[in-house]
Design a protein around this motif. Sequence first.
Motif, PDB file in Angstrom:
ATOM      1  N   UNK A  20       0.998  -1.269  -0.134  1.00 20.92           N
ATOM      2  CA  UNK A  20       0.126  -0.073  -0.124  1.00 20.92           C
ATOM      3  C   UNK A  20       0.785   1.202   0.040  1.00 20.92           C
ATOM      4  N   UNK A  21       0.427   2.362  -0.800  1.00 17.73           N
ATOM      5  CA  UNK A  21       1.284   3.591  -0.991  1.00 17.73           C
ATOM      6  C   UNK A  21       1.674   4.096   0.354  1.00 17.73           C
ATOM      7  N   UNK A  22       0.696   4.259   1.219  1.00 19.84           N
ATOM      8  CA  UNK A  22       0.811   4.969   2.579  1.00 19.84           C
ATOM      9  C   UNK A  22       1.727   4.112   3.555  1.00 19.84           C
ATOM     10  N   UNK A  26       6.201   5.489   4.069  1.00 21.10           N
ATOM     11  CA  UNK A  26       6.545   5.607   5.608  1.00 21.10           C
ATOM     12  C   UNK A  26       7.850   4.715   5.661  1.00 21.10           C
ATOM     13  N   UNK A  27       7.727   3.573   5.189  1.00 21.00           N
ATOM     14  CA  UNK A  27       9.034   2.522   5.332  1.00 21.00           C
ATOM     15  C   UNK A  27      10.138   3.195   4.607  1.00 21.00           C
ATOM     16  N   UNK A  28       9.857   3.500   3.507  1.00 21.49           N
ATOM     17  CA  UNK A  28      10.896   4.410   2.594  1.00 21.49           C
ATOM     18  C   UNK A  28      11.672   5.634   3.388  1.00 21.49           C
ATOM     19  N   UNK A  29      10.780   6.296   3.830  1.00 17.91           N
ATOM     20  CA  UNK A  29      11.332   7.573   4.763  1.00 17.91           C
ATOM     21  C   UNK A  29      11.995   6.994   6.024  1.00 17.91           C
ATOM     22  N   UNK A  30      11.555   6.034   6.429  1.00 19.24           N
ATOM     23  CA  UNK A  30      12.363   5.443   7.678  1.00 19.24           C
ATOM     24  C   UNK A  30      13.586   4.551   7.181  1.00 19.24           C
ATOM     25  N   UNK A  31      13.731   4.064   6.107  1.00 20.28           N
ATOM     26  CA  UNK A  31      14.883   3.221   5.562  1.00 20.28           C
ATOM     27  C   UNK A  31      14.846   1.917   5.842  1.00 20.28           C
ATOM     28  N   UNK A  32      13.528   1.331   6.109  1.00 21.32           N
ATOM     29  CA  UNK A  32      13.169  -0.057   6.473  1.00 21.32           C
ATOM     30  C   UNK A  32      12.081  -0.685   5.337  1.00 21.32           C
ATOM     31  N   UNK A  46      -4.955   5.205   5.865  1.00 18.37           N
ATOM     32  CA  UNK A  46      -5.431   4.822   4.554  1.00 18.37           C
ATOM     33  C   UNK A  46      -5.414   3.546   4.103  1.00 18.37           C
ATOM     34  N   UNK A  47      -4.164   2.677   4.410  1.00 22.20           N
ATOM     35  CA  UNK A  47      -3.956   1.439   4.284  1.00 22.20           C
ATOM     36  C   UNK A  47      -4.789   0.633   5.081  1.00 22.20           C
ATOM     37  N   UNK A  48      -5.443   0.841   6.270  1.00 24.62           N
ATOM     38  CA  UNK A  48      -6.002  -0.033   7.189  1.00 24.62           C
ATOM     39  C   UNK A  48      -7.323   0.037   6.819  1.00 24.62           C
ATOM     40  N   UNK A  49      -8.297   0.296   6.102  1.00 23.17           N
ATOM     41  CA  UNK A  49      -9.666   0.557   5.765  1.00 23.17           C
ATOM     42  C   UNK A  49     -10.089  -1.012   5.491  1.00 23.17           C
ATOM     43  N   UNK A  50      -9.437  -1.961   4.793  1.00 21.44           N
ATOM     44  CA  UNK A  50      -9.809  -3.014   4.424  1.00 21.44           C
ATOM     45  C   UNK A  50      -9.457  -4.084   5.521  1.00 21.44           C
ATOM     46  N   UNK A  51      -8.778  -3.716   6.247  1.00 18.66           N
ATOM     47  CA  UNK A  51      -8.011  -4.706   7.524  1.00 18.66           C
ATOM     48  C   UNK A  51      -9.121  -5.450   8.122  1.00 18.66           C
TER      49      UNK A  51
END
Length: 221
Positions: A20-22, A26-32, A46-51
């Motif tokens: 998911x883009x969100x 976030x992962x990219x920004x944190x280098x993980x 936004x990623x959690x709506x279908x969870x």
Amino acid sequence: MILVLAESALELVPRELWRHPAVLADARRRGKRPGEILLDRARHHPAMSGLVDAERRGRPDIVHQVLLVFQYSLHTRRGMGRAYIHTRDGYVIAVDPRARIPKNYNNFVSLVEQLYALGRVPPRGEPLMELRREGLGDLLGELGGRWVVFHESGSRKPLYEIGVDVLNSVVVVGGFPHGDFENRWLLERAAARYSLGEESLDAAQVVCRAVAAAEAAAGLV
Ligand SMILES: C[S@@+](CC[C@H](N)C(=O)[O-])C[C@H]1O[C@@H](n2cnc3c(N)ncnc32)[C@H](O)[C@@H]1O
């Protein structure tokens, strides 16, 4: 008092959200990698709506707030307390009473991510936090098989009346933001159920009152 924060809303981002883009941003920004970061509603909404069960997931801040209250209390600093975080996906984090939990939330998140990666922190020397796969029933059995629960529907008593029991017991509080315990047996088999009123309180508020009751019973305040 041994605290068990049960069914806590703490987990790594589940596989179905990795793309998911969100989450990716976030992962990219944190280098993980996406699977190395904690699910956090504040960042991944936004990623959690279908969870599945989304309203009960992605709240590491609840665990952070509870641990700050518990670890820095006089009761725990005097060696009378020990905390276990049980997560909704079947892990237990054992927290040493000497563990100085980062007061900064971002630093806390990084520490827990390191814990998930290594199974313990710090990586060498005596562990201050350890992560293991364990269910709630096994944990409570290991802790002696007797526990009391804080729950809205329990018996309402003044704190000074429950202090001795709280001080000497395994105390279970829910580590989730909404709803009730999924493990209903927790309530049915509890030695006592204590209420702080019908209105639902944040877990940290409940733990704060339990600690205050225990400290008064121990003559610390
Ligand atoms: C934020 S609450 C759980 C969600 C809450 N039931 C709701 O739907 O808003 C976290 C935990 O704190 C404890 N708790 C909350 N309010 C309480 C109360 N009034 N009396 C005793 N325990 C309480 C329970 O252990 C509960 O599982």
